[in-house]
Write a protein that holds these residues in place. Structure first.
Motif, short mmCIF file in Angstrom:
data_model
loop_
_atom_site.label_atom_id
_atom_site.label_comp_id
_atom_site.label_asym_id
_atom_site.label_seq_id
_atom_site.Cartn_x
_atom_site.Cartn_y
_atom_site.Cartn_z
N SER A 41 0.86 -1.18 0.00
CA SER A 41 0.00 0.00 0.00
C SER A 41 0.90 1.23 0.00
N VAL A 42 0.39 2.33 -0.55
CA VAL A 42 1.13 3.58 -0.60
C VAL A 42 0.39 4.65 0.20
N SER A 43 -0.91 4.77 -0.04
CA SER A 43 -1.69 5.85 0.56
C SER A 43 -3.14 5.42 0.70
N ALA A 44 -3.79 5.87 1.78
CA ALA A 44 -5.22 5.60 1.96
C ALA A 44 -6.07 6.69 1.29
N GLN A 45 -5.51 7.90 1.21
CA GLN A 45 -6.26 9.00 0.61
C GLN A 45 -5.32 9.80 -0.28
N PRO A 46 -5.35 9.67 -1.59
CA PRO A 46 -6.20 8.73 -2.33
C PRO A 46 -5.71 7.29 -2.15
N VAL A 121 -3.14 3.31 -13.60
CA VAL A 121 -1.76 3.73 -13.40
C VAL A 121 -1.70 5.23 -13.11
N VAL A 122 -0.99 5.57 -12.03
CA VAL A 122 -0.79 6.96 -11.66
C VAL A 122 0.63 7.39 -12.03
N ILE A 132 8.65 0.51 -10.80
CA ILE A 132 7.73 0.67 -9.67
C ILE A 132 6.49 1.32 -10.27
N ILE A 133 5.39 0.60 -10.23
CA ILE A 133 4.15 1.09 -10.82
C ILE A 133 3.18 1.42 -9.69
N ILE A 134 2.80 2.68 -9.62
CA ILE A 134 1.85 3.14 -8.60
C ILE A 134 0.48 3.22 -9.25
N GLY A 135 -0.49 2.61 -8.59
CA GLY A 135 -1.85 2.60 -9.12
C GLY A 135 -2.85 3.14 -8.12
#
Length: 162
Positions: A41-46, A121-122, A132-135
């Motif tokens: 996980s990276v962030s809850a919001q967003p 994809v963000v 590193i793919i952030i979604g």
């Protein structure tokens, strides 16, 4: 000078991780998927997550084309699916040998996994041999079951007595 690749891999074997299969679909390449243990996980919001994919993997190429992917966290009984998506099988064989459906946003979702996250994809960042793919999570499906774990080069399961 950094540690050797062998020492690095030996140390990382001591990290217990869940096992997931990243899936994607595009008109150009069809369905693609691969087993990963580098997921977080990276962030809850967003709501955002990340996966790390080798730059040479065709699944990563397909994520570039589609702009979307799903992370499917495997249950304790899905060792065969993990092995199937780890390589050696064609993409067609991988999907023919597991139960899946198309998610709300067009990505393949493994029906038997304990969790599926459908993402757009963000950002994509190069790091060594991997992307590193952030979604951003667009859909989250939670199912029952215990997770499949990986530790010291072998699959593990939670102790039912704990």
């Amino acid at each position: 000078m950094p540690v050797s690749a062998d020492n690095f891999k030996k140390a990382l074997q001591l990290w217990v991780s869940g096992v997931a299969i990243v899936t994607t679909q595009s008109e150009k390449h069809g369905v693609r998927g691969m087993t990963v243990t580098a997921f977080s996980s990276v962030s809850a919001q967003p709501p955002q997550i990340l996966v790390c994919i080798n730059q040479s993997a065709d699944t990563g190429e397909n994520i570039d084309v589609s702009g979307a992917f799903a992370v499917n966290v495997l249950n304790a009984g899905q060792q065969a699916d993990s092995n199937n998506f780890s390589g050696g099988s064609s993409q067609e064989e991988r999907f023919a040998n597991t139960v899946w459906e198309i998610g709300k946003f067009g990505t393949p979702m493994l029906s038997d996994s304990i969790m599926s996250l459908e993402c757009k994809v963000v950002e994509k960042v190069a790091a060594g041999t991997h992307w590193i793919i952030i979604g951003e999570v667009m859909e989250a499906i939670s199912r029952t079951g215990e997770p499949l774990l990986y530790y010291r080069g072998a699959y593990r399961q939670l102790d039912a007595d704990v």
